[in-house]
Structure formats: structure tokens, C-alpha cells
Scaffold this motif. Structure first.
Motif, mmCIF file in Angstrom:
data_model
loop_
_atom_site.group_PDB
_atom_site.id
_atom_site.type_symbol
_atom_site.label_atom_id
_atom_site.label_comp_id
_atom_site.label_asym_id
_atom_site.label_seq_id
_atom_site.Cartn_x
_atom_site.Cartn_y
_atom_site.Cartn_z
ATOM 1 N N ALA A 87 0.834 -1.209 0.000
ATOM 2 C CA ALA A 87 0.000 0.000 0.000
ATOM 3 C C ALA A 87 0.863 1.252 0.000
ATOM 4 N N ARG A 88 1.946 1.234 0.766
ATOM 5 C CA ARG A 88 2.814 2.410 0.845
ATOM 6 C C ARG A 88 3.443 2.711 -0.513
ATOM 7 N N GLN A 89 3.902 1.679 -1.197
ATOM 8 C CA GLN A 89 4.521 1.902 -2.509
ATOM 9 C C GLN A 89 3.511 2.447 -3.514
ATOM 10 N N VAL A 90 2.322 1.827 -3.553
ATOM 11 C CA VAL A 90 1.312 2.277 -4.507
ATOM 12 C C VAL A 90 0.876 3.702 -4.198
ATOM 13 N N LEU A 91 0.679 4.006 -2.918
ATOM 14 C CA LEU A 91 0.281 5.367 -2.538
ATOM 15 C C LEU A 91 1.322 6.391 -2.958
ATOM 16 N N SER A 92 2.595 6.038 -2.806
ATOM 17 C CA SER A 92 3.631 6.990 -3.206
ATOM 18 C C SER A 92 3.569 7.258 -4.702
ATOM 19 N N GLY A 93 3.253 6.217 -5.489
ATOM 20 C CA GLY A 93 3.096 6.410 -6.930
ATOM 21 C C GLY A 93 1.881 7.242 -7.277
ATOM 22 N N ILE A 94 0.756 6.980 -6.590
ATOM 23 C CA ILE A 94 -0.459 7.769 -6.835
ATOM 24 C C ILE A 94 -0.214 9.230 -6.463
ATOM 25 N N ARG A 148 9.346 -4.840 -5.501
ATOM 26 C CA ARG A 148 8.974 -3.478 -5.873
ATOM 27 C C ARG A 148 7.625 -3.538 -6.565
ATOM 28 N N VAL A 149 6.712 -2.703 -6.122
ATOM 29 C CA VAL A 149 5.358 -2.663 -6.674
ATOM 30 C C VAL A 149 5.194 -1.360 -7.451
ATOM 31 N N VAL A 169 0.245 2.662 7.224
ATOM 32 C CA VAL A 169 1.407 2.662 6.322
ATOM 33 C C VAL A 169 2.582 3.451 6.885
ATOM 34 N N ALA A 170 2.334 4.321 7.870
ATOM 35 C CA ALA A 170 3.410 5.161 8.398
ATOM 36 C C ALA A 170 4.098 4.551 9.599
ATOM 37 N N ARG A 171 3.488 3.530 10.206
ATOM 38 C CA ARG A 171 4.106 2.959 11.408
ATOM 39 C C ARG A 171 5.432 2.298 11.048
ATOM 40 N N PRO A 172 6.391 2.343 11.957
ATOM 41 C CA PRO A 172 7.716 1.750 11.662
ATOM 42 C C PRO A 172 7.600 0.246 11.420
#
Length: 336
Positions: free
Chosen positions: A164-171, A196-197, A323-326
Motif C-alpha cells: 500500500a505504501r509503494q502504490v500510494l507513493s506512486g499515486i 517493488r510494486v 502505512v506510516a508505522r515503523p
């Protein structure tokens, strides 16, 4: 690069639940997805240079220098081939679009390709160039060796949070550049052997969808449309494409966790599109099962707000605890 949804019977989704790896096992973190079938062996004595990814900013190769290795899939929009550059051994995905498109569509696609060639982000599939041959449009793209995440279950929330974090960064990157995807769904989220997504099929897919009769549109695409995009009466005729991408993203992430289409496997993405649209527009948004963590439930709930004005932006969702938690250990091994 892999194609979009294909019609067919619902299939059981393999479970991608992964145990937390030991620190000394990071080199073997490849996702257990099936690789494409191996290419046929070259003739005796023939040698290929080792495959290498295309360098960012490198000039795209001429079409005549690309050899087709094997077909890696086909969908409503065209056929995708794994191709190799004869001179360097670099591998690409070549998407050959079906049909002879009129001049207006060709010009629009050419304009989109010009924009997409400038898009450089770790979570966005690289678009290298477009060719025309014999009336066919062919688009050269980055090749993702593990294909799409469509049809796979990801029950491990740590792995799912990383996806989710990778996809969100792309969006978020696309939205900052005023690019709306409009077709976020599992089959357009690709993964490679280093976990890598990346987001695929933006821009051109939107143009081609606009040229189709809505009644003949791919049901798998309709399945991920936001309620207000399907029924404009729900939001006084207003449609915010950025908020629409967030709905589609949230539905896809929930599907990964559940291992089935969230509105019900009996309804199905390949079923009656009118019944499907009624379920999306008039039923309550789907929710994660009771076994999900509070953070995941909250995250999905933010994405699947019926009122688009209440959906956070991609940048805001990047700050959500899910997605932000360590992370105890990195979930993606670096490429070898």
C-alpha cells in the motif's frame, strides 16, 4: 507489463501470507508468485547478453532492434510481449494495441505518451516510447518479471502495508503532476522479484476506454469505479478524479487482504455489470473482516468513503498509521 482483466471464471486466490523473515534471510525475499513460463532455449552456440534494466533517461531502442521473446499476456486493450534489445540484452514489455484507431485517438495517445515518458518514480512503470507499424500502435514499457498482483491474497498486514505504501507513493506522484489514473485495480499493480510494486496502464488505457461503448466496457474495470463516477446523481454531477483513484486503491487493497472481490464473490467482477453497479452505488462500502487490525480497518474506511470529499488525498494517506508505522525489518530486498 501485464494486461488488464480477462473475462473468465472466478479463481481461487493463492495466499501470499509471509512469515516475518530473519535479518539474515533478506536476500531470499522474492514474493512467491509464479514466474512467466521460461522462454524456449536458444539454438546451440547462441548466446544472449545478460538482461539489464533500461537506464533512466536512456534513448529508447528502435523497434527493429527488439526481438520478441514470448507473449506474456493479452487483454481487452491488446497483447503484451516480453521483448529483448539485441544489442544490450535489456528486456522490456511491448504492448501492441488492438485495432486501427482514428487520427484523433492516435494524436491523443501520442500526446499522452509524450507526458508519460517524463514520469520517473520508483512506483510507476516506466513508459519508454511508442511506435507505429502497419497501422498498429505499440508501446514500449518497463518489464516487471513477477507480473500483476491480480488474483493473489496478501493476508500478512506488514507485507500489505508495504504494498500500500509503494502504490500510494506512486499515486501521490501522479496526482502532484496532475495525472489521474482512473483505472487503479489489482491487474494494474505489478510486482518484481525484489518486491517493488509499480502502477501500470495509466494514460493510454483511459483514452481507449473513452472510445468504447459504456455498455460494452470491461466489467473488471467497472468493478473498481467509485460510486460517484458510475452514478453522477450521487454527487450532484461532480466527479473528482483524484478522489476516484483513492476509492479504487482502497478497494484493491481490501481485495488483497480478503482474497476475493470485496462486494461479494457471488456477484463477481465478471458478472452482471448492472447489478454490480447497483451494489457499488447503493450498498454500504465493504469493510475488512473482524480479524483485521484497527489500523487496517481505519485505513480502508478512509479510502472507501461514499462522499468523495471525505476521502483523504494520497499524500494524507501516507501519514496514516497503517502505512506510516515503523516496520521491524525492511520488507523489500534490494535487487541483486
Amino acid at each position: 507489463m501485464r494486461p488488464g482483466d480477462m473475462p473468465g471464471r472466478p479463481r481461487r486466490r493463492p495466499d501470499l501470507t509471509l512469515p516475518m523473515p530473519r535479518r539474515d534471510a533478506l536476500s531470499s525475499l522474492a514474493v512467491p508468485l509464479p514466474l512467466p513460463p521460461p522462454a524456449s532455449a536458444p539454438p546451440a552456440g547462441a548466446m544472449h547478453p545478460p538482461a539489464a534494466p533500461a537506464a533512466a533517461g536512456a534513448a529508447p531502442p528502435p523497434l527493429a532492434e527488439l526481438e520478441r521473446v514470448r507473449r506474456v499476456g493479452s487483454g481487452a486493450g491488446g497483447t503484451v510481449w516480453l521483448v529483448r534489445h539485441r544489442g544490450t540484452g535489456r528486456e522490456y514489455a511491448l504492448k501492441v494495441l488492438y485495432g486501427n484507431h482514428d487520427d484523433a485517438v492516435r494524436r491523443q495517445i501520442a500526446r499522452e505518451i509524450t507526458i508519460l515518458r517524463t514520469a520517473e518514480h520508483p512506483a510507476v512503470v516506466r513508459c519508454h516510447d511508442m511506435y507505429e507499424r502497419g497501422g498498429e500502435l505499440q508501446i514500449l514499457l518497463e518489464f516487471m518479471d513477477r507480473g500483476s498482483l491480480d488474483g493473489h491474497r496478501i493476508a500478512d498486514e506488514r507485507f500489505l502495508a508495504d504494498v500500500a505504501r509503494q502504490v500510494l507513493s506512486g499515486i501521490a506522484y501522479l496526482h502532484r503532476r496532475h495525472i489521474v489514473h482512473r483505472d487503479i485495480k489489482p491487474s494494474n499493480l505489478l510486482i518484481d522479484s525484489a518486491r517493488r510494486v509499480k502502477i501500470a496502464d495509466f494514460g493510454v488505457g483511459r483514452i481507449l476506454n473513452q472510445t468504447m461503448d459504456p455498455c460494452n466496457s470491461n466489467v473488471g474495470t467497472i468493478a473498481y469505479m467509485s460510486p460517484e463516477r458510475i452514478n453522477t446523481d450521487l454527487n450532484d454531477g461532480a466527479y473528482d478524479g483524484y478522489a476516484g483513484d483513492i476509492w479504487s486503491f482502497g478497494l484493491s487493497i481490501l481485495e488483497f487482504y480478503m482474497g476475493r472481490f470485496p462486494f461479494g464473490e457471488n456477484l463477481g467482477k465478471q458478472g452482471d455489470w448492472a447489478a454490480l453497479m447497483c451494489a457499488i452505488c447503493y450498498s454500504d462500502p465493504p469493510e475488512p473482516p473482524a480479524t483485521a487490525s484497527p489500523e487496517f480497518k481505519s485505513f480502508v474506511g478512509c479510502c472507501l468513503q461514499k462522499n468523495p470529499a471525505k476521502r483523504p488525498s494520497a499524500a494524507q494517506l501516507m501519514q496514516h498509521p497503517f502505512v506510516a508505522r515503523p516496520q521491524p525489518l525492511p520488507l523489500a530486498a534490494p535487487p541483486s
